[in-house]
Design an enzyme around this catalytic site. Structure first.
Site, PDB file in Angstrom:
ATOM      1  N   ASP A   2      13.261 -27.937  56.132  1.00  0.00           N
ATOM      2  CA  ASP A   2      14.102 -28.871  56.335  1.00  0.00           C
ATOM      3  C   ASP A   2      15.435 -28.085  56.214  1.00  0.00           C
ATOM      4  O   ASP A   2      15.459 -26.804  55.711  1.00  0.00           O
ATOM      5  CB  ASP A   2      14.131 -29.742  54.959  1.00  0.00           C
ATOM      6  CG  ASP A   2      15.362 -30.760  54.560  1.00  0.00           C
ATOM      7  OD1 ASP A   2      15.675 -31.510  55.686  1.00  0.00           O
ATOM      8  OD2 ASP A   2      15.875 -30.824  53.736  1.00  0.00           O
TER       9      ASP A   2
ATOM     10  N   ASP B  28      13.659 -30.360  49.987  1.00  0.00           N
ATOM     11  CA  ASP B  28      13.902 -30.769  48.893  1.00  0.00           C
ATOM     12  C   ASP B  28      14.370 -32.258  48.633  1.00  0.00           C
ATOM     13  O   ASP B  28      14.378 -32.838  47.338  1.00  0.00           O
ATOM     14  CB  ASP B  28      15.431 -30.271  48.730  1.00  0.00           C
ATOM     15  CG  ASP B  28      16.642 -30.827  49.653  1.00  0.00           C
ATOM     16  OD1 ASP B  28      17.832 -31.323  48.806  1.00  0.00           O
ATOM     17  OD2 ASP B  28      16.568 -30.953  50.798  1.00  0.00           O
TER      18      ASP B  28
ATOM     19  N   ASP C 196      11.896 -35.741  52.731  1.00  0.00           N
ATOM     20  CA  ASP C 196      10.882 -34.704  52.750  1.00  0.00           C
ATOM     21  C   ASP C 196       9.646 -34.801  52.378  1.00  0.00           C
ATOM     22  O   ASP C 196       8.542 -34.541  52.456  1.00  0.00           O
ATOM     23  CB  ASP C 196      11.449 -33.516  52.461  1.00  0.00           C
ATOM     24  CG  ASP C 196      12.658 -32.879  53.068  1.00  0.00           C
ATOM     25  OD1 ASP C 196      12.912 -33.210  54.159  1.00  0.00           O
ATOM     26  OD2 ASP C 196      13.688 -32.433  52.606  1.00  0.00           O
TER      27      ASP C 196
END
Length: 636
Positions: free
Chosen positions: A309, A516, A520
């Site tokens: 990410d 995080d 996600d």
């Protein structure tokens, strides 16, 4: 957890009583109590599996532990009970916490909404909103439903859905999501999805679905437990029955069968697998990586592709001032001083970044009067007698700007805005008495170790990581270029990230996903291994992930992969040692006459050897070696 804790405590007390020379009745009683508290549940599960015509290693371990106690090896049997009870309890705890976090996710969206009707305003349950209803979202409120803005302008913090680090300006015609936080403006939103169909509800559903459909992962030894367990039971019965048929004495046949069961039992094989993995888990934990189970530690070493990410993972999720382009005769310090003065009363993250930049330069920030904020535009105020405005590039087209027409400065500012935005940065315009005097470029802070971690992972896995982000393509591409990532998939909603992970795994990759945010969590659940950044990770993400980088240091990710690979090598070496001992002892018992004490000694000796070999991974030097090998290791 209570039963496992009780079994562990009883084992410790019994072992202490035995080692300190306590009466035999005392430590026998404590260890037998350990058998009962820790063994009843796996034993019951094993019997249920047996009823379903399957034989699992749990029941075999309980039987082996009872057999060990029957020949006086009660401590060894109790140790097996504690290992299995603890691993089962940890698995149950992790499952329960994940389920609780998924339920908590649904509370992000408010329970009620302000519905606009012909008679005025009415407070209703968010779950009762229908498609086509219009709701009022006041400043500071969370949006109750997915919909489209029909009136008003504001900035929306939608990091929970898209992962974007900065609030996004919204005005008439823009889409908004349930659970996101409204800024300073009031909005009227037409509902376009019912509560159960909202994006935040779909995130929860994706996490649950991934947990159900993700293939049940097992340790290497568990993959052969059925065949081994059945073969061992059949062989033990054969060793007992065949000599009886041929006329052997009952006692001799029983003793030979008992010896066979002890030397062929998978105790050493289990301990060949667990100590290296548990030692690696403990070592990683001391260095800032929480790996949740032995299965995860084993799987990490099989990673062939890493997906990152962006916001909060490769970056810190906090904007910083990256560039200042001045117009007319203003210096950078003059521009920054004026901008910081007007931004100081604002709560916007971009404003905080501007103020921090001014303070880092040691500039004195003057007072501002007549401060005002315009949602979707920016802020304004009077500084040193002049009007200063700081806002989005839209201020260049406001009627208040250059009333006599578009000035040369406004045209230059527009060109600078295009340049800043082409670099993937957020452009902010500064005006002094309605004349543009500068364009600021702000960007998310890249973690200093990000480029090194990406390079190490590329070398370690044999393939470059991929970036999966909800942010816009220009910003994502710019960041990817800086950290060394060549494959970028941007503007992804949570279900798009899941699809991207599954596509990568469909091509044969074993994907470790690093993220995080709440957005996600579904991808972390769907990946081969999910790793969460612990510093700013949401509760759902931390519970869904298989491992957590507690100190937010990306360099620990290639290190823990290298440590996992070393643990896998130690496991294979231990299995060879344990298998060699079992083979020799079994042949001796079947072909010759293996004395029971010698069989127990050989069995326990192999257990000690593989246990000590695995515990070598507890040493700090093992982590340092893993850090050093992170760049040198090639693909498995």
């Amino acid at each position: 957890m209570r039963w496992a804790a009780a079994a562990t405590a009883l084992f410790a007390l019994g072992l202490a009583a035995k080692l300190t020379g306590g009466p035999s009745w005392l430590w026998w009683s404590l260890l037998l109590a350990c058998y009962l508290t820790g063994g009843w549940e796996p034993g019951l599960d094993g019997l249920k599996a047996l009823r379903d015509k399957t034989l699992d290693v749990d029941l075999l371990m309980v039987v082996a532990a009872i057999g060990a106690a029957a020949i006086g090896q009660v401590v060894d049997g109790a140790l097996l009970i504690v290992i299995f009870a603890t691993s089962g309890a940890l698995e149950a705890l992790a499952t329960t916490r994940t389920e609780d976090s998924v339920r908590g996710l649904l509370t992000l969206a408010p329970d009620t909404a302000t519905l606009l009707t012909a008679d005025g305003e009415q407070t209703v349950a968010a779950a009762d909103l229908a498609v086509g209803d219009v709701i009022l979202v006041r400043p500071g409120d969370r949006i109750a439903a997915d919909g489209r803005v029909v009136d008003g302008a504001s900035e929306i913090d939608q990091a929970t859905i898209t992962g974007e680090p900065l609030p996004v300006d919204k005005t008439t015609g823009d889409d908004v999501f349930a659970g996101t936080l409204n800024g300073t403006g009031a909005l009227r939103v037409r509902v376009e999805r019912r509560a159960e169909d909202s994006v935040v509800a779909r995130i929860a559903a994706l996490v649950e679905e991934a947990g159900r459909t993700k293939a049940r992962t097992q340790l290497f030894i568990e993959k052969i437990e059925q065949r081994y367990s059945i073969a061992m039971v059949v062989a033990t019965l054969a060793v007992f029955v065949i000599p009886l048929i041929l006329g052997a004495a009952l006692r001799d046949s029983l003793l030979r069968a008992m010896t066979f069961m002890i030397v062929a039992s998978p105790c050493a094989v289990v301990l060949a697998t667990m100590p290296p993995l548990l030692a690696a888990i403990a070592n990683a934990g001391r260095h800032g990586v929480l790996v949740k189970s032995a299965v995860v530690m084993e799987q990490l070493g099989a990673t062939t592709r890493v997906a990152f990410d962006k916001t909060g993972t490769l970056t810190r999720g906090a904007p910083e001032l990256a560039e200042i382009h001045t117009l007319l005769d203003y210096s950078e310090d003059q521009v920054l001083r004026l901008a910081a003065a007007v931004e100081h009363p604002s709560e916007h993250p971009l404003a905080a970044a501007t103020v921090r930049a001014a303070r880092r330069r040691g500039l004195a920030i003057p007072a501002v009067i007549d401060f005002a904020a315009r949602p979707g535009r920016g802020v304004s105020g009077r500084v040193d007698g002049s009007v200063v405005r700081v806002g989005s590039p839209l201020v260049l087209t406001d009627d208040q700007t250059a009333p006599a027409g578009r000035s040369p400065q406004a045209s230059s500012a527009g060109d600078l805005v295009s340049i800043v935005q082409s670099r993937g940065r957020t452009a902010v315009v500064v005006l002094h008495d309605d004349e543009p005097i500068a364009v600021l470029g702000l960007t998310d802070q890249i973690r200093t170790e990000a480029a090194g971690a990406v390079a190490a992972l590329t070398e370690s896995t044999g393939s470059a990581p991929v970036l999966l982000t909800g942010d816009n393509h220009a910003t994502a591409t710019q960041l990817a270029r800086q950290v060394g990532i060549t494959e970028v998939r941007a503007e992804l909603l949570p279900h798009d990230k899941v699809a991207a992970v599954r596509a990568l795994e469909g091509d044969g990759a074993r994907v470790t996903m690093v993220g995080d945010g709440i957005n996600d969590a579904p991808a972390l659940a769907a990946a081969h291994v999910g790793i969460a950044m612990g510093g700013a990770g949401s509760d759902l993400t931390l519970q869904t992930a298989d491992a957590v980088v507690v100190r937010d240091d990306l360099t620990t990710i290639p290190a823990v992969l290298a440590l996992s690979r070393r643990a896998r090598r130690v496991v294979l070496a231990n299995l060879a040692i344990a298998g060699g001992f079992i083979g020799v002892l079994v042949v001796w018992d079947l072909v010759g006459h293996l004395p029971l004490p010698l069989g127990v000694l050989g069995h326990e000796g192999s257990t000690v050897i593989v246990g000590l070999n695995g515990l070598r991974l507890l040493r700090s030097s093992a982590w340092r070696r893993a850090m050093g090998q992170a760049q040198a290791d090639g693909p498995l």
